[in-house]
Design a protein around this motif. Sequence first.
Motif, PDB file in Angstrom:
ATOM      1  N   HIS A 182       0.869  -1.265   0.071  1.00 20.64           N
ATOM      2  CA  HIS A 182       0.192   0.018  -0.019  1.00 20.64           C
ATOM      3  C   HIS A 182       0.930   1.300  -0.073  1.00 20.64           C
ATOM      4  N   PHE A 183       0.487   2.194  -0.947  1.00 22.12           N
ATOM      5  CA  PHE A 183       1.287   3.421  -1.158  1.00 22.12           C
ATOM      6  C   PHE A 183       0.217   4.587  -0.721  1.00 22.12           C
ATOM      7  N   SER A 184       0.595   5.538   0.070  1.00 16.51           N
ATOM      8  CA  SER A 184      -0.042   6.782   0.168  1.00 16.51           C
ATOM      9  C   SER A 184       0.297   7.997  -0.750  1.00 16.51           C
ATOM     10  N   PRO A 185      -0.479   9.052  -0.962  1.00 21.06           N
ATOM     11  CA  PRO A 185       0.163  10.180  -1.727  1.00 21.06           C
ATOM     12  C   PRO A 185       1.175  10.772  -1.227  1.00 21.06           C
ATOM     13  N   SER A 186       2.204  10.983  -1.942  1.00 18.90           N
ATOM     14  CA  SER A 186       3.608  11.750  -1.258  1.00 18.90           C
ATOM     15  C   SER A 186       4.391  12.260  -2.425  1.00 18.90           C
ATOM     16  N   SER A 187       4.990  13.439  -1.958  1.00 18.87           N
ATOM     17  CA  SER A 187       6.195  13.807  -2.905  1.00 18.87           C
ATOM     18  C   SER A 187       7.589  13.343  -2.704  1.00 18.87           C
ATOM     19  N   ALA A 188       7.807  12.590  -1.637  1.00 19.18           N
ATOM     20  CA  ALA A 188       8.949  11.923  -1.192  1.00 19.18           C
ATOM     21  C   ALA A 188       8.777  10.575  -1.889  1.00 19.18           C
ATOM     22  N   GLU A 189      10.071  10.031  -2.127  1.00 17.74           N
ATOM     23  CA  GLU A 189      10.087   8.682  -2.543  1.00 17.74           C
ATOM     24  C   GLU A 189       9.909   7.803  -1.395  1.00 17.74           C
ATOM     25  N   ILE A 190       8.685   6.784  -1.707  1.00 22.00           N
ATOM     26  CA  ILE A 190       8.345   5.883  -0.653  1.00 22.00           C
ATOM     27  C   ILE A 190       8.752   4.468  -1.250  1.00 22.00           C
ATOM     28  N   SER A 191       9.251   3.479  -0.565  1.00 17.73           N
ATOM     29  CA  SER A 191       9.893   2.346  -1.165  1.00 17.73           C
ATOM     30  C   SER A 191       9.305   1.229   0.061  1.00 17.73           C
ATOM     31  N   GLN A 192       8.804  -0.004  -0.720  1.00 15.79           N
ATOM     32  CA  GLN A 192       8.179  -1.010   0.136  1.00 15.79           C
ATOM     33  C   GLN A 192       8.812  -2.421  -0.315  1.00 15.79           C
ATOM     34  N   VAL A 193       8.950  -3.466   0.245  1.00 17.55           N
ATOM     35  CA  VAL A 193       9.446  -4.579   0.011  1.00 17.55           C
ATOM     36  C   VAL A 193       8.579  -5.689   0.131  1.00 17.55           C
ATOM     37  N   PHE A 194       8.321  -6.701  -0.732  1.00 22.41           N
ATOM     38  CA  PHE A 194       7.601  -7.814  -0.731  1.00 22.41           C
ATOM     39  C   PHE A 194       8.506  -9.071  -0.722  1.00 22.41           C
ATOM     40  N   THR A 195       8.558 -10.062  -0.095  1.00 20.80           N
ATOM     41  CA  THR A 195       9.201 -11.387  -0.191  1.00 20.80           C
ATOM     42  C   THR A 195       8.195 -12.272   0.188  1.00 20.80           C
ATOM     43  N   PRO A 196       8.094 -13.281  -0.730  1.00 18.51           N
ATOM     44  CA  PRO A 196       6.985 -14.622  -0.482  1.00 18.51           C
ATOM     45  C   PRO A 196       7.449 -15.111   0.913  1.00 18.51           C
ATOM     46  N   ILE A 197       6.496 -15.384   1.773  1.00 20.16           N
ATOM     47  CA  ILE A 197       6.540 -16.040   2.986  1.00 20.16           C
ATOM     48  C   ILE A 197       6.695 -17.656   2.582  1.00 20.16           C
ATOM     49  N   GLN A 198       5.611 -18.008   1.613  1.00 13.25           N
ATOM     50  CA  GLN A 198       5.490 -19.658   1.452  1.00 13.25           C
ATOM     51  C   GLN A 198       6.753 -20.014   0.503  1.00 13.25           C
ATOM     52  N   ASN A 199       7.409 -21.181   1.048  1.00 15.50           N
ATOM     53  CA  ASN A 199       8.285 -21.828   0.195  1.00 15.50           C
ATOM     54  C   ASN A 199       7.612 -22.567  -0.786  1.00 15.50           C
ATOM     55  N   GLY A 200       8.361 -22.491  -1.980  1.00 16.88           N
ATOM     56  CA  GLY A 200       7.912 -23.195  -3.296  1.00 16.88           C
ATOM     57  C   GLY A 200       8.505 -22.787  -4.461  1.00 16.88           C
ATOM     58  N   CYS A 201       8.456 -23.401  -5.618  1.00 15.64           N
ATOM     59  CA  CYS A 201       9.021 -23.081  -6.812  1.00 15.64           C
ATOM     60  C   CYS A 201       8.602 -21.556  -7.123  1.00 15.64           C
ATOM     61  N   GLY A 202       9.762 -20.850  -7.324  1.00 16.94           N
ATOM     62  CA  GLY A 202       9.610 -19.472  -7.878  1.00 16.94           C
ATOM     63  C   GLY A 202       9.507 -19.600  -9.524  1.00 16.94           C
ATOM     64  N   HIS A 203       9.793 -20.431 -10.143  1.00 13.15           N
ATOM     65  CA  HIS A 203       9.864 -20.157 -11.612  1.00 13.15           C
ATOM     66  C   HIS A 203       8.533 -20.199 -12.054  1.00 13.15           C
ATOM     67  N   GLY A 204       8.371 -19.287 -13.139  1.00 12.47           N
ATOM     68  CA  GLY A 204       7.045 -19.083 -13.505  1.00 12.47           C
ATOM     69  C   GLY A 204       6.693 -17.640 -13.558  1.00 12.47           C
ATOM     70  N   ILE A 205       5.497 -17.249 -13.960  1.00  9.52           N
ATOM     71  CA  ILE A 205       4.926 -16.076 -14.200  1.00  9.52           C
ATOM     72  C   ILE A 205       4.585 -15.290 -12.863  1.00  9.52           C
ATOM     73  N   TRP A 206       5.350 -14.095 -12.824  1.00 14.71           N
ATOM     74  CA  TRP A 206       4.825 -13.318 -11.460  1.00 14.71           C
ATOM     75  C   TRP A 206       4.174 -12.035 -12.057  1.00 14.71           C
ATOM     76  N   LYS A 207       2.863 -11.773 -11.333  1.00 13.98           N
ATOM     77  CA  LYS A 207       2.226 -10.480 -11.901  1.00 13.98           C
ATOM     78  C   LYS A 207       2.331  -9.298 -10.961  1.00 13.98           C
ATOM     79  N   PHE A 208       2.543  -8.433 -11.469  1.00 16.46           N
ATOM     80  CA  PHE A 208       2.352  -7.011 -10.593  1.00 16.46           C
ATOM     81  C   PHE A 208       1.407  -6.217 -11.269  1.00 16.46           C
ATOM     82  N   VAL A 209       0.046  -5.694 -10.411  1.00 16.49           N
ATOM     83  CA  VAL A 209      -0.916  -4.935 -10.840  1.00 16.49           C
ATOM     84  C   VAL A 209      -0.971  -3.740  -9.872  1.00 16.49           C
ATOM     85  N   VAL A 210      -1.003  -2.707 -10.614  1.00 18.82           N
ATOM     86  CA  VAL A 210      -1.100  -1.184  -9.891  1.00 18.82           C
ATOM     87  C   VAL A 210      -2.618  -0.988  -9.868  1.00 18.82           C
TER      88      VAL A 210
END
Length: 175
Positions: free
Chosen positions: A95-123
């Motif tokens: 989640h991002f709120s309106p800002s004039s400064a640079e905001i950075s966030q990180v996501f790392t999957p919690i579930q172990n499993g094969c990472g090969h394949g299609i990853w989707k990123f939707v805004v």
Amino acid sequence: MFVVSKPTTTDFGTGCFAASSSCQSEYNPKIENNINGLRGSLRRNSSNLSHKLTQLQETCLADAAQIEINCSSVNTKQAFFVRIEVPTGEQGVLHFSPSSAEISQVFTPIQNGCGHGIWKFVVCTMENGTEIAHSQVSRNLDGVGILFFNVFDDMEIRLTQQEFLHISHCHTRRH
């Protein structure tokens, strides 16, 4: 120089030869039974060898939990979120709120499993209780590392940098 002595009657046929008298053993029938039991369990046949080979082939060296998604935004005038879909079925939301400064966030999957394949990123944004998708990027990932995305004021998401180690596909799964 070492002097090797023959086994004596105190070694009970264990074959313990040594250059000193510190080699001592005692006969223990339980050990002999354990060794005989191991001989039977070490036998292989084609069916259990095939099963072991299948297990080895299913091992994926690109675990999804070893992939990090770093998402930043600069000068955004409205609140938005980035939905991330992982090939393991896990979903993450940043989640991002309106800002004039640079905001950075990180996501790392919690579930172990094969990472090969299609990853989707939707805004997406929420307007009147409805989720509206503004842009989407899909990446076929085949390794581990970090991907850096930027979301711009026009709600477009773009890959800007990557620190990624490519690992060959796992052969039992088709992505």
